[in-house]
Design a protein around this motif. Structure first.
Motif, PDB file in Angstrom:
ATOM      1  N   THR A  31      37.576  53.612  54.731  1.00  0.00           N
ATOM      2  CA  THR A  31      38.949  53.659  53.670  1.00  0.00           C
ATOM      3  C   THR A  31      39.796  53.378  53.333  1.00  0.00           C
ATOM      4  O   THR A  31      40.323  52.095  52.747  1.00  0.00           O
ATOM      5  CB  THR A  31      38.816  54.949  52.850  1.00  0.00           C
ATOM      6  N   ARG A  56      35.360  42.854  48.622  1.00  0.00           N
ATOM      7  CA  ARG A  56      35.235  44.406  49.140  1.00  0.00           C
ATOM      8  C   ARG A  56      36.619  45.077  47.913  1.00  0.00           C
ATOM      9  O   ARG A  56      36.427  46.504  47.671  1.00  0.00           O
ATOM     10  CB  ARG A  56      35.279  44.184  51.094  1.00  0.00           C
ATOM     11  N   THR A  92      34.817  45.858  44.652  1.00  0.00           N
ATOM     12  CA  THR A  92      34.461  47.198  44.315  1.00  0.00           C
ATOM     13  C   THR A  92      34.432  47.937  45.892  1.00  0.00           C
ATOM     14  O   THR A  92      33.523  48.816  45.135  1.00  0.00           O
ATOM     15  CB  THR A  92      33.580  46.753  45.002  1.00  0.00           C
ATOM     16  N   ALA A  93      34.970  49.040  46.274  1.00  0.00           N
ATOM     17  CA  ALA A  93      35.402  49.604  47.431  1.00  0.00           C
ATOM     18  C   ALA A  93      35.612  51.501  46.354  1.00  0.00           C
ATOM     19  O   ALA A  93      36.292  50.929  44.872  1.00  0.00           O
ATOM     20  CB  ALA A  93      36.885  49.796  47.719  1.00  0.00           C
ATOM     21  N   PRO A  94      34.736  52.198  46.439  1.00  0.00           N
ATOM     22  CA  PRO A  94      35.247  53.194  45.410  1.00  0.00           C
ATOM     23  C   PRO A  94      36.728  53.847  45.444  1.00  0.00           C
ATOM     24  O   PRO A  94      37.029  54.544  44.396  1.00  0.00           O
ATOM     25  CB  PRO A  94      34.138  54.212  46.057  1.00  0.00           C
ATOM     26  N   ARG A  95      37.322  53.502  46.765  1.00  0.00           N
ATOM     27  CA  ARG A  95      39.101  54.158  46.570  1.00  0.00           C
ATOM     28  C   ARG A  95      39.878  52.774  46.572  1.00  0.00           C
ATOM     29  O   ARG A  95      39.006  52.476  47.430  1.00  0.00           O
ATOM     30  CB  ARG A  95      39.302  55.148  47.462  1.00  0.00           C
ATOM     31  N   THR A  96      41.004  52.908  45.713  1.00  0.00           N
ATOM     32  CA  THR A  96      41.904  51.807  46.145  1.00  0.00           C
ATOM     33  C   THR A  96      42.182  51.664  47.598  1.00  0.00           C
ATOM     34  O   THR A  96      43.247  52.219  48.171  1.00  0.00           O
ATOM     35  CB  THR A  96      42.714  51.751  44.514  1.00  0.00           C
ATOM     36  N   ASN A 136      28.772  46.870  35.887  1.00  0.00           N
ATOM     37  CA  ASN A 136      29.322  48.271  35.874  1.00  0.00           C
ATOM     38  C   ASN A 136      30.937  48.386  34.734  1.00  0.00           C
ATOM     39  O   ASN A 136      31.737  48.442  35.649  1.00  0.00           O
ATOM     40  CB  ASN A 136      30.307  49.094  37.506  1.00  0.00           C
ATOM     41  N   ARG A 143      34.873  50.257  35.014  1.00  0.00           N
ATOM     42  CA  ARG A 143      35.151  49.628  36.226  1.00  0.00           C
ATOM     43  C   ARG A 143      36.391  48.919  35.423  1.00  0.00           C
ATOM     44  O   ARG A 143      37.115  48.630  36.536  1.00  0.00           O
ATOM     45  CB  ARG A 143      34.475  49.436  36.880  1.00  0.00           C
ATOM     46  N   THR A 156      40.119  50.415  36.149  1.00  0.00           N
ATOM     47  CA  THR A 156      39.733  50.041  37.192  1.00  0.00           C
ATOM     48  C   THR A 156      39.899  48.343  38.094  1.00  0.00           C
ATOM     49  O   THR A 156      41.276  48.438  39.328  1.00  0.00           O
ATOM     50  CB  THR A 156      38.635  50.289  38.638  1.00  0.00           C
ATOM     51  N   ARG A 173      44.295  47.336  40.080  1.00  0.00           N
ATOM     52  CA  ARG A 173      43.922  46.107  41.135  1.00  0.00           C
ATOM     53  C   ARG A 173      44.220  45.005  40.705  1.00  0.00           C
ATOM     54  O   ARG A 173      45.402  44.536  41.581  1.00  0.00           O
ATOM     55  CB  ARG A 173      41.913  47.132  41.769  1.00  0.00           C
TER      56      ARG A 173
END
Length: 623
Positions: free
Chosen positions: A10, A229, A232-236, A277, A280, A283, A287
């Motif tokens: 991560t 990446r 699209t990462a689940p966590r920042t 999605n 998102r 999100t 970012r």
């Protein structure tokens, strides 16, 4: 392809276990390019000769062979850095061993670029390249570093441009390797770095002609993969987003148009992720905001002072975007060329299109990132074409062509690597055969570069700085510092060689918007009208702009001549010449010191204003 699979951590680290730190590799790359340039400067055969071409071919072949051997033996992680830096250095430094000038010499756009380095070799304060008391608009970072390095080493600014340019291209190749090493295995990263270098010499963009722009463009493909990446990462992934923001900020300080394109590409990338999605969206916006927040303080270093000056003036038009070169009249389609690079780009295009839609293939995220970047290049080109047709300017889409070529070259390497891996699994190809074939192909492309750039290499052996004019100005002004003098001339190599302030720039596109290029041009034309020296003196003293203290003009019967420029956008040529003749009788001998130098006459207005020492580099006047 497992080499392209994202790692399941991560928080991305700067290096992988057992891999050398990129800073050490870049330090070795810097040492390698400096040593090769020093050796090339002592090349034993003077021009004209073909021994330098033979030496360049031999050394580049040896370097590629060494890279191939180290990669095949799995010993390349650290040794690859100096070898990758030496490769473009051999390619450039040996053919240029007999001249202090870089590709293109002191002609055309290089006059402006060298002038900028000369400016910062004379003074550290940020300033417009040509006009006094104006903040810089053209990004100063690369030129400032080159100029300050020249000042500390003790060489003239114009002479520092060539080593700074070669060093930049060498370090860019090593930096591309460092970034790709973070995303793939080091063997593949070496091939991707070589492909990136080859893109710098690809026609018609020839990114090597603009080394500071290539420094920004070459690393955009691996950074696009990192950005994809991160989005699209689940966590920042804060570190990766900050890295993308730092790159955006530094790009703003180095090449504003490519910085704008990078921001545009990130927005396009985020938009492509929303349909899959929609939830998102917030999100993604957060970012992207983190990227913008990281970049803003760096961008304000130059844009802050400029906006503070330009906003009260009503944001005058910027002529830099009023340019349509031939490269911009069509869309670049390198994958349609029946050449080795065309086949590489075709393989890369097919690989991007086939892998971007897959979800189970390890290389799919990389393909989607690179395909988005390539699509952003074409979309930017389309918007630029529309701007030309519908508006008063363009987006200079030809400046993003190097990004497209680097992207497709790297995609081609990924395609070939995947195909080779599959064929090796089935027993059709051995690694040695594949490596030898790749090395031969790379050597063929490297050898083609000097032939494609023959005109630019020849121009580097062209006219040098006009030393006689500089010495005459110093004599007539009593040794006044060049940066304290404003010069009117159409001999613009003079402004590249010494840090004089110019009354006008060589091209309207390089003139500061707040300098009023058109108004200054008309003012000079009006000087031909006064009926007496007294009227001419009054015109200079009470004109709308600070007058020049030095005139360097061509002699003509009963007059002094120079050619001014006028913006002719969107017509061709982009700049049209305006011949002007100033009657010689206007320059009264009691008010102007005069001396002839070749076809020019140097006229210095008396008295020369005293030098201003506050806020400037006291060592410059001693050189």
């Amino acid at each position: 392809m497992t080499l392209l699979a994202p790692r399941p951590r991560t928080r991305p680290r700067l290096t992988r276990p057992g891999r050398p730190h990129p800073a050490l590799g870049l330090l070795l790359a810097l040492a390698a390019t400096v040593l090769v340039q020093l050796a090339a400067a002592h090349f034993p055969f003077a021009e004209p000769t073909r021994t330098d071409a033979v030496a360049a071919t031999t050394t580049t072949a040896a370097t590629l062979t060494a890279l191939a051997w180290l990669t095949l033996r799995d010993r390349a992680p650290l040794a690859a850095y100096p070898l990758l830096a030496a490769l473009p250095t051999f390619l450039l430094a040996l053919p240029l061993h007999g001249t202090p000038l870089y590709l293109g010499g002191l002609a055309s756009d290089n006059q402006f670029r060298v002038q900028y380095v000369t400016r910062y070799a004379a003074e550290a304060a940020l300033s417009d390249v040509n006009y006094a008391d104006l903040p810089p608009l053209y990004p100063p970072a690369w030129f400032w570093l080159a100029g300050r390095a020249a000042s500390h080493v003790g060489i003239e600014g114009w002479a520092a441009y060539k080593p700074a340019a070669i060093t930049s291209i060498a370090l860019t190749t090593a930096l591309a390797h460092a970034l790709w090493s973070r995303l793939t295995g080091h063997r593949l990263a070496v091939a991707l770095a070589v492909a990136t270098l080859l893109a710098a010499f690809h026609a018609p963009a020839f990114a090597a002609l603009e080394p500071y722009a290539w420094l920004v463009a070459a690393v955009m493909p691996p950074l696009a993969v990192l950005a994809h990446r991160a989005l699209t990462a689940p966590r920042t992934p804060y570190r990766t987003l900050v890295l993308c923001g730092l790159y955006l900020g530094l790009a703003t300080l180095t090449y504003t148009l490519l910085a704008a394109f990078w921001a545009f590409a990130l927005v396009v990338m985020a938009l492509t992720l929303i349909p899959g999605n929609p939830r998102r969206t917030r999100t993604l916006l957060t970012r992207l905001a983190l990227v913008a927040a990281t970049a803003t303080p760096l961008a304000l270093i130059t844009w802050g002072p400029y906006l503070a000056a330009a906003l009260p003036a009503g944001m005058p038009r910027n002529n830099a975007l009023r340019f349509i070169p031939v490269q911009q009249t069509s869309f670049p389609l390198p994958m349609t060329e029946l050449t080795l690079t065309g086949l590489l780009c075709l393989a890369g295009t097919l690989w991007l299109l086939t892998h971007a839609r897959r979800t189970s293939t390890p290389g799919a995220p990389t393909a989607r990132a690179l395909l988005t970047l390539a699509a952003a290049c074409y979309l930017w080109s389309l918007l630029s074409q529309l701007a030309v047709v519908l508006g008063p300017s363009s987006l200079l889409s030809f400046r993003v062509h190097p990004v497209l070529f680097a992207t497709l070259f790297c995609a081609g390497v990924l395609a070939v690597a995947e195909l080779t891996a599959r064929m090796h699994t089935k027993g059709y190809v051995r690694p040695v055969a594949a490596t030898v074939t790749a090395t031969v192909c790379a050597l063929a492309l490297v050898q083609q570069a000097p032939r494609d750039l023959r005109q630019e290499f020849d121009a580097a052996y062209g006219p040098r700085p006009p030393r006689a004019l500089i010495d005459t100005i110093a004599e007539l002004t009593g040794g006044a510092r060049p940066q304290d003098l404003t010069v009117l001339t159409d001999q613009h190599r003079l402004l590249s060689a010494a840090p004089y302030r110019g009354y006008l720039t060589a091209e309207p596109v390089y003139s500061h918007p707040l300098a009023d290029f058109a108004g200054r041009t008309e003012e000079v034309r009006s000087w031909a009208q006064p009926a007496s020296p007294a009227a001419f003196e009054a015109r200079l003293a009470h004109g709308p702009y600070d007058p020049p203290q030095v005139f360097v003009l061509r002699r003509a019967p009963g007059a002094y001549a120079l050619t001014l420029g006028r913006d002719n956008f969107p017509h061709q040529p982009n700049r049209v010449g305006l011949p002007v003749r100033l009657p010689a009788a206007l320059f009264d001998a009691g008010r102007f010191a005069r001396e002839d130098v070749g076809p020019y006459t140097v006229l210095v207005h008396r008295p020369v204003p005293p030098s201003r020492t506050q806020g400037s580099d006291p060592s410059v006047g001693e050189r």
